[in-house]
Design an enzyme around this catalytic site. Structure first.
Site, PDB file in Angstrom:
ATOM      1  N   CYS A   1      91.374 106.548 -56.897  1.00  0.00           N
ATOM      2  CA  CYS A   1      92.534 107.370 -57.237  1.00  0.00           C
ATOM      3  C   CYS A   1      93.290 106.711 -58.379  1.00  0.00           C
ATOM      4  O   CYS A   1      93.227 105.496 -58.567  1.00  0.00           O
ATOM      5  CB  CYS A   1      93.444 107.540 -56.026  1.00  0.00           C
ATOM      6  SG  CYS A   1      94.089 105.994 -55.347  1.00  0.00           S
TER       7      CYS A   1
ATOM      8  N   SER B   1      93.444  85.639 -40.939  1.00  0.00           N
ATOM      9  CA  SER B   1      94.223  85.683 -39.694  1.00  0.00           C
ATOM     10  C   SER B   1      94.995  86.979 -39.507  1.00  0.00           C
ATOM     11  O   SER B   1      95.693  87.150 -38.505  1.00  0.00           O
ATOM     12  CB  SER B   1      95.202  84.497 -39.654  1.00  0.00           C
ATOM     13  OG  SER B   1      96.109  84.566 -40.753  1.00  0.00           O
TER      14      SER B   1
ATOM     15  N   HIS C   1      93.867  94.192 -56.127  1.00  0.00           N
ATOM     16  CA  HIS C   1      93.710  95.332 -57.030  1.00  0.00           C
ATOM     17  C   HIS C   1      94.277  94.994 -58.408  1.00  0.00           C
ATOM     18  O   HIS C   1      95.363  95.445 -58.782  1.00  0.00           O
ATOM     19  CB  HIS C   1      94.431  96.535 -56.415  1.00  0.00           C
ATOM     20  CG  HIS C   1      94.319  97.808 -57.184  1.00  0.00           C
ATOM     21  ND1 HIS C   1      93.390  98.034 -58.188  1.00  0.00           N
ATOM     22  CD2 HIS C   1      95.048  98.962 -57.100  1.00  0.00           C
ATOM     23  CE1 HIS C   1      93.546  99.244 -58.672  1.00  0.00           C
ATOM     24  NE2 HIS C   1      94.550  99.827 -58.032  1.00  0.00           N
TER      25      HIS C   1
ATOM     26  N   SER D   1      97.916  97.847 -51.564  1.00  0.00           N
ATOM     27  CA  SER D   1      97.173  96.805 -52.278  1.00  0.00           C
ATOM     28  C   SER D   1      98.163  95.841 -52.929  1.00  0.00           C
ATOM     29  O   SER D   1      99.218  96.247 -53.407  1.00  0.00           O
ATOM     30  CB  SER D   1      96.265  97.430 -53.334  1.00  0.00           C
ATOM     31  OG  SER D   1      97.002  98.250 -54.214  1.00  0.00           O
TER      32      SER D   1
ATOM     33  N   GLN E   1     104.151 105.882 -56.721  1.00  0.00           N
ATOM     34  CA  GLN E   1     102.922 105.952 -55.937  1.00  0.00           C
ATOM     35  C   GLN E   1     103.154 105.632 -54.467  1.00  0.00           C
ATOM     36  O   GLN E   1     102.493 106.215 -53.596  1.00  0.00           O
ATOM     37  CB  GLN E   1     101.872 104.996 -56.505  1.00  0.00           C
ATOM     38  CG  GLN E   1     101.255 105.482 -57.790  1.00  0.00           C
ATOM     39  CD  GLN E   1      99.999 104.730 -58.165  1.00  0.00           C
ATOM     40  OE1 GLN E   1      99.406 104.007 -57.372  1.00  0.00           O
ATOM     41  NE2 GLN E   1      99.582 104.877 -59.412  1.00  0.00           N
TER      42      GLN E   1
ATOM     43  N   ARG F   1      93.327  87.330 -46.170  1.00  0.00           N
ATOM     44  CA  ARG F   1      93.981  86.591 -45.087  1.00  0.00           C
ATOM     45  C   ARG F   1      93.173  86.781 -43.801  1.00  0.00           C
ATOM     46  O   ARG F   1      93.332  87.797 -43.096  1.00  0.00           O
ATOM     47  CB  ARG F   1      95.419  87.073 -44.893  1.00  0.00           C
ATOM     48  CG  ARG F   1      96.293  86.898 -46.120  1.00  0.00           C
ATOM     49  CD  ARG F   1      97.758  87.245 -45.836  1.00  0.00           C
ATOM     50  NE  ARG F   1      97.927  88.609 -45.383  1.00  0.00           N
ATOM     51  CZ  ARG F   1      98.025  89.666 -46.181  1.00  0.00           C
ATOM     52  NH1 ARG F   1      97.951  89.517 -47.490  1.00  0.00           N
ATOM     53  NH2 ARG F   1      98.187  90.879 -45.678  1.00  0.00           N
TER      54      ARG F   1
ATOM     55  N   CYS G   1      94.371 103.216 -62.876  1.00  0.00           N
ATOM     56  CA  CYS G   1      93.612 102.308 -62.001  1.00  0.00           C
ATOM     57  C   CYS G   1      92.106 102.453 -62.156  1.00  0.00           C
ATOM     58  O   CYS G   1      91.351 101.548 -61.794  1.00  0.00           O
ATOM     59  CB  CYS G   1      93.985 102.533 -60.537  1.00  0.00           C
ATOM     60  SG  CYS G   1      95.690 102.094 -60.155  1.00  0.00           S
TER      61      CYS G   1
END
Length: 389
Positions: free
Chosen positions: A371, A205, A341, A240, A152, A203, A91
């Site tokens: 991470c 809301s 992500h 994510s 993960q 989002r 990542c």
């Protein structure tokens, strides 16, 4: 040693990484090419002056195989003489690309270099690079960890249990990420593509009450027996999402920036990488933060803004609990829980957001950390030099 400075940073909006997502019809090479073109256009540099292009990508297979960064540079229409390479630190791949770019400038190997990243998770799904039946770890790792490594999501659950975070606290944090992202102005950093002008996963809301209705995503009977301390509270809302996106950062020596008339936005101040427990896996951001502060000769209180990648809500909350950082300084424009992500792009995306946020707020120091699978983490400190102009 020479100074390395960021002179431009841009990203695409982040699309939902699924069939029908706004960027799912864009080949990853073309997606990164779009970010590269925007970077060159906004900076006004002659692309022939670029010494190297260093890109991050995680699932380097299929449409993201064969050195995606090289072909993105060519797809952008830029000179064949400029080389490119694609790196993988999971990542943190494009953050590592940025580290390498800056270190090359500081050492004198480069004068002008691009750090970038891309991931099209709709077209190249996560784990596409591990065919069914393949063992990416080998017998040596199996011998060292005889109980087996874990996904993960289970690591995120272990973190939640170890730091006693609780479902409600994580839901509140995730809802806050959406609220901050919905209220933020990203216009200075965005290069719209394929009709997408805004990050697709945000989002407005979303509320803690809405998130409370989601079911845990990683509950597994086998792991429940192995880890009885887990309450199984991580959901899709506190993880994510799957996304598509690209980002690019232009790095120069201070002397080259002055010679070309480029205005530095930030100095790449200090870097750190760390390894940590591959079972907890995602906690490396804690020692990485401590290490980069030591290298910089700074204290936590010297940092004005933090970007801690929101792989899961539990990661950032554990980091906050361990470091004692002010939550009001962390991910001020929202994070990956809301924005998304796209794995190989996220490091450069976060750097882009951080640079622009520092400039907008007049912040002096910014710290970003991510991470990574396998128990890895990057950390980077930026210093705002646009305040001196």
């Amino acid at each position: 040693m020479r100074e390395a400075v960021i002179v431009e940073a841009v990203r695409t909006p982040i699309g939902k990484g699924k069939p029908g997502g706004a960027l799912s019809g864009v080949h990853p090479v073309d997606l990164l090419a779009h970010a590269l073109r925007a970077l060159v256009e906004r900076s006004g540099v002659d692309p022939l002056l670029v010494d190297d292009v260093i890109g991050g990508c995680v699932d380097q297979v299929g449409e993201q195989a064969m050195n995606t960064t090289r072909y993105a540079w060519l797809a952008a229409g830029f000179p064949e003489e400029v080389p490119a390479v694609t790196v993988d630190r999971q990542c943190g791949s494009s953050q590592q690309a940025l580290h390498f770019a800056a270190q090359g400038v500081m050492s004198g190997a480069y004068d002008l270099v691009v750090a970038c990243g891309v991931e099209s998770m709709s077209r190249v799904p996560m784990w596409s690079n591990v065919p069914p039946g393949a063992d990416p770890f080998g017998p040596g790792v199996a011998a060292r960890y005889p109980d087996g490594l874990i996904p993960q999501g289970v690591s995120a659950e272990l973190i939640a249990a170890k730091w006693s975070l609780g479902r409600e606290r994580m839901d509140v944090f995730a809802a806050g990420s959406h609220a901050k992202a919905a209220a933020a102005d990203f216009s200075a950093e965005l290069a719209p593509v394929a009709g997408l002008e805004h990050d697709e996963s945000v989002r407005p809301s979303t509320t803690p009450e809405v998130l409370a209705g989601l079911k845990p995503s990683f509950r597994d009977p086998a792991f429940a027996e192995r880890f009885p301390q887990i309450d199984w509270s991580i959901t899709a809302g506190t993880s994510s999402p799957i996304n598509d996106g690209a980002a690019a950062v232009l790095v120069a020596s201070a002397e080259t920036a002055a010679r070309l008339g480029l205005r530095p936005l930030a100095r790449l101040h200090s870097f750190a990488v760390t390894g940590s427990d591959p079972l907890l896996m995602l906690t490396g951001v804690i020692p990485a933060t401590e290490k980069v502060l030591r290298r910089a000769g700074l204290e936590l209180g010297d940092i004005d803004l933090f970007e801690v990648n929101e792989a899961f809500a539990s990661v950032v909350l554990a980091w906050l609990q361990e470091t004692g950082a002010d939550p009001a300084k962390v991910n001020v424009k929202g994070g990956a829980l809301a924005l998304g992500h796209p794995l190989g792009a996220s490091g450069a995306r976060i750097a882009t957001t951080l640079v622009h946020a520092m400039r907008e707020r007049g912040a002096r120091y910014g710290l970003q950390t991510m991470c990574e699978a396998g128990g890895l983490a990057n950390a980077l400190i930026l210093e705002n030099v646009s305040r001196e102009a």
